[in-house]
Design a protein around this motif. Structure first.
Motif, PDB file in Angstrom:
ATOM      1  N   UNK A 314       0.881  -1.377  -0.209  1.00 11.93           N
ATOM      2  CA  UNK A 314      -0.104  -0.120  -0.005  1.00 11.93           C
ATOM      3  C   UNK A 314       1.010   1.241   0.066  1.00 11.93           C
ATOM      4  N   UNK A 315       2.128   1.181  -0.542  1.00 10.35           N
ATOM      5  CA  UNK A 315       2.906   2.380  -0.616  1.00 10.35           C
ATOM      6  C   UNK A 315       3.203   2.371  -2.074  1.00 10.35           C
ATOM      7  N   UNK A 316       3.036   3.668  -2.627  1.00  7.17           N
ATOM      8  CA  UNK A 316       3.331   3.670  -4.008  1.00  7.17           C
ATOM      9  C   UNK A 316       4.763   3.891  -4.605  1.00  7.17           C
ATOM     10  N   UNK A 317       4.994   3.801  -5.813  1.00  9.06           N
ATOM     11  CA  UNK A 317       6.281   3.970  -6.378  1.00  9.06           C
ATOM     12  C   UNK A 317       6.656   5.270  -7.170  1.00  9.06           C
ATOM     13  N   UNK A 330       5.735   6.864 -11.240  1.00 11.11           N
ATOM     14  CA  UNK A 330       4.878   7.445 -10.413  1.00 11.11           C
ATOM     15  C   UNK A 330       3.663   6.652 -10.524  1.00 11.11           C
ATOM     16  N   UNK A 331       3.656   5.633  -9.675  1.00 14.00           N
ATOM     17  CA  UNK A 331       2.342   4.949 -10.077  1.00 14.00           C
ATOM     18  C   UNK A 331       2.030   3.946  -8.456  1.00 14.00           C
ATOM     19  N   UNK A 332       0.886   3.234  -8.659  1.00  7.95           N
ATOM     20  CA  UNK A 332       0.528   2.613  -7.636  1.00  7.95           C
ATOM     21  C   UNK A 332       0.113   3.235  -6.494  1.00  7.95           C
ATOM     22  N   UNK A 333      -0.626   4.234  -6.503  1.00  5.68           N
ATOM     23  CA  UNK A 333      -1.040   5.395  -5.444  1.00  5.68           C
ATOM     24  C   UNK A 333      -1.960   4.470  -4.612  1.00  5.68           C
ATOM     25  N   UNK A 361      12.190  10.746  -1.097  1.00  5.10           N
ATOM     26  CA  UNK A 361      11.325   9.639  -1.714  1.00  5.10           C
ATOM     27  C   UNK A 361      11.851   8.491  -1.590  1.00  5.10           C
ATOM     28  N   UNK A 362      12.849   8.111  -0.842  1.00  5.90           N
ATOM     29  CA  UNK A 362      13.360   6.845  -0.810  1.00  5.90           C
ATOM     30  C   UNK A 362      12.553   5.425  -0.337  1.00  5.90           C
ATOM     31  N   UNK A 363      11.392   5.940   0.605  1.00 11.60           N
ATOM     32  CA  UNK A 363      10.541   4.762   0.842  1.00 11.60           C
ATOM     33  C   UNK A 363       9.559   4.288  -0.225  1.00 11.60           C
ATOM     34  N   UNK A 364       9.701   5.181  -1.543  1.00 11.91           N
ATOM     35  CA  UNK A 364       8.734   4.656  -2.582  1.00 11.91           C
ATOM     36  C   UNK A 364       9.682   3.955  -3.621  1.00 11.91           C
TER      37      UNK A 364
END
Length: 423
Positions: A314-317, A330-333, A361-364
């Motif tokens: 449940x975390x986006x890229x 930038x997807x999977x929001x 933005x490292x977590x994504x």
């Protein structure tokens, strides 16, 4: 085939792509935005419209708060308010375990400087007399807001176009590849575009673009069912959400109640369908009535959904490709993209123009899917997942629609609820 040159090609004309193109154009970049349908047609234009700060993944708060500041300045940014309304957001718990979850969410929010009001039963009775007496606690964030998703993406796209962005609708990308120091993007109608940078913001279809560059993510297509009722006397001022995830709702000044019901429904990105089974309508209204008994006889007048991409954690890229320099994803929001959309667009524009962004933005990173990624509890709870996919294991590969998911589900007419005697 004649190749047209741009600084950046953005694939996907949803809210993320539109904001990215807008901020890049403000920096003087020549941008082509390519959309397979029409701008804002999928989840960007069919979501609940919530700009919620409470209850987010902790690593998302710097991005979320930066994005909220952009929402608060939206009229100055794009010349359209898009029904932005700082209504506040009320999170409700109905038992001790849910209250504990609320308090944990609030602690994280407060650690990032968000003001949270903690409300007990007496506070709720005094401030929200329409609320079910079953509620034992709530938290309220006055900075949270809403906007009209049907208006926002087209408005951002118009503002981007006014800055020189070329927007191509009904144009499907068939191939994309690295070419020397840049990229070549080809479309189904025979057009070819060269660019220095490529942004993959193709929503539930973004996995196909990523795979063109040797990357993958276990993207699952789904649609959150949305409902609207007939107008009712206006009395609900905040957005209201049950912390167990069963329902979220708000009332617009015209009196209609807009609500979303969970679990989410499997969608079909091949046939471009996100049907809402009638049982979802009935379940959503039961959940709504349990929170606000006065609404138990509202009439549902329309249901809808859109296709959006979800990832198991449940975390986006968001951010640079792990395989290809100059490519950004930038997807999977996962239903959270509406609120962080402006911030994502701004951060991507900074990374492309400046080589860095101040927002972590490292977590994504998409690189996290090179290893095992655990399913989030919300992912397990909030989906009606195709049985065929479940047999295939814990989302080891990008999910394709199973025969069960691909079947068309007939949509019955909205049920007629008995009229409320108080009206």
């Amino acid at each position: 085939m004649t190749k047209r040159q741009a600084d950046v090609v953005v694939v996907g004309g949803g809210l993320i792509g539109a904001w990215t193109a807008f901020f890049l154009a403000r920096r003087g970049r020549k941008v082509v935005l390519i959309e397979k349908g029409v701008v804002g047609a999928q989840s960007s234009g069919t979501n609940f419209g919530n700009l919620r700060l409470q209850g987010r993944f902790p690593g998302q708060y710097p991005l979320s708060l930066r994005s909220q500041a952009l929402w608060e300045d939206i009229e100055n940014l794009i010349g359209d308010r898009c029904e932005f309304h700082q209504s506040g957001h009320l999170y409700i718990a109905f038992n001790a375990a849910e209250r504990e979850k609320l308090e944990a969410y609030a602690a994280v929010s407060e650690s990032y400087g968000l003001t949270i009001e903690h409300l007990g039963p007496a506070d709720l009775t005094r401030r929200y007399p329409w609320l079910s007496t079953r509620a034992v606690a709530a938290t309220f964030s006055p900075r949270d807001a809403t906007a009209n998703p049907r208006l926002v993406t087209p408005a951002v796209a118009r503002a981007a176009k006014a800055l020189g962005v070329e927007i191509l609708e009904h144009c499907t990308v068939t191939h994309a590849r690295r070419d020397g120091a840049g990229f070549i993007v080809e479309t189904a109608d025979g057009r070819s575009f060269g660019s220095d940078h490529l942004v993959n913001s193709a929503g539930a279809w973004a996995g196909e673009i990523a795979e063109m560059f040797g990357e993958s993510a276990p993207l699952f297509p789904a649609g959150p069912p949305q409902f609207v009722t007939e107008p009712f006397p206006y009395f609900l001022f905040p957005s209201v959400q049950a912390v167990d995830g069963t329902v979220i709702f708000r009332q617009i000044p015209r009196g209609n109640i807009i609500l979303a019901g969970y679990p989410r429904t499997a969608a079909d990105p091949i046939r471009n369908r996100a049907p809402v089974p009638p049982s979802k309508t009935l379940a959503a209204m039961r959940h709504l009535a349990a929170v606000v008994p006065a609404l138990r006889h509202c009439h549902v007048i329309r249901v809808w959904s859109g296709i959006e991409g979800y990832l198991p954690d449940m975390i986006p890229v968001i951010g640079p490709s792990a395989t290809t320099e100059g490519l950004f994803h930038a997807f999977g929001f996962c239903g959270h993209g509406f609120q962080i959309g402006p911030g994502v667009g701004l951060c991507l524009s900074e990374m492309i123009c400046d080589g860095r962004t101040e927002t972590p933005l490292e977590p994504f990173s998409i690189a996290r899917f090179r290893g095992t990624v655990a399913e989030d509890e919300k992912f397990r709870r909030e989906f009606d997942r195709p049985a065929a996919a479940e047999k295939g294991g814990p989302w080891a590969r990008r999910a394709s629609p199973s025969p069960a998911a691909a079947r068309s589900i007939p949509c019955a007419a909205a049920p007629r609820w008995p009229r409320c005697p108080t009206r």
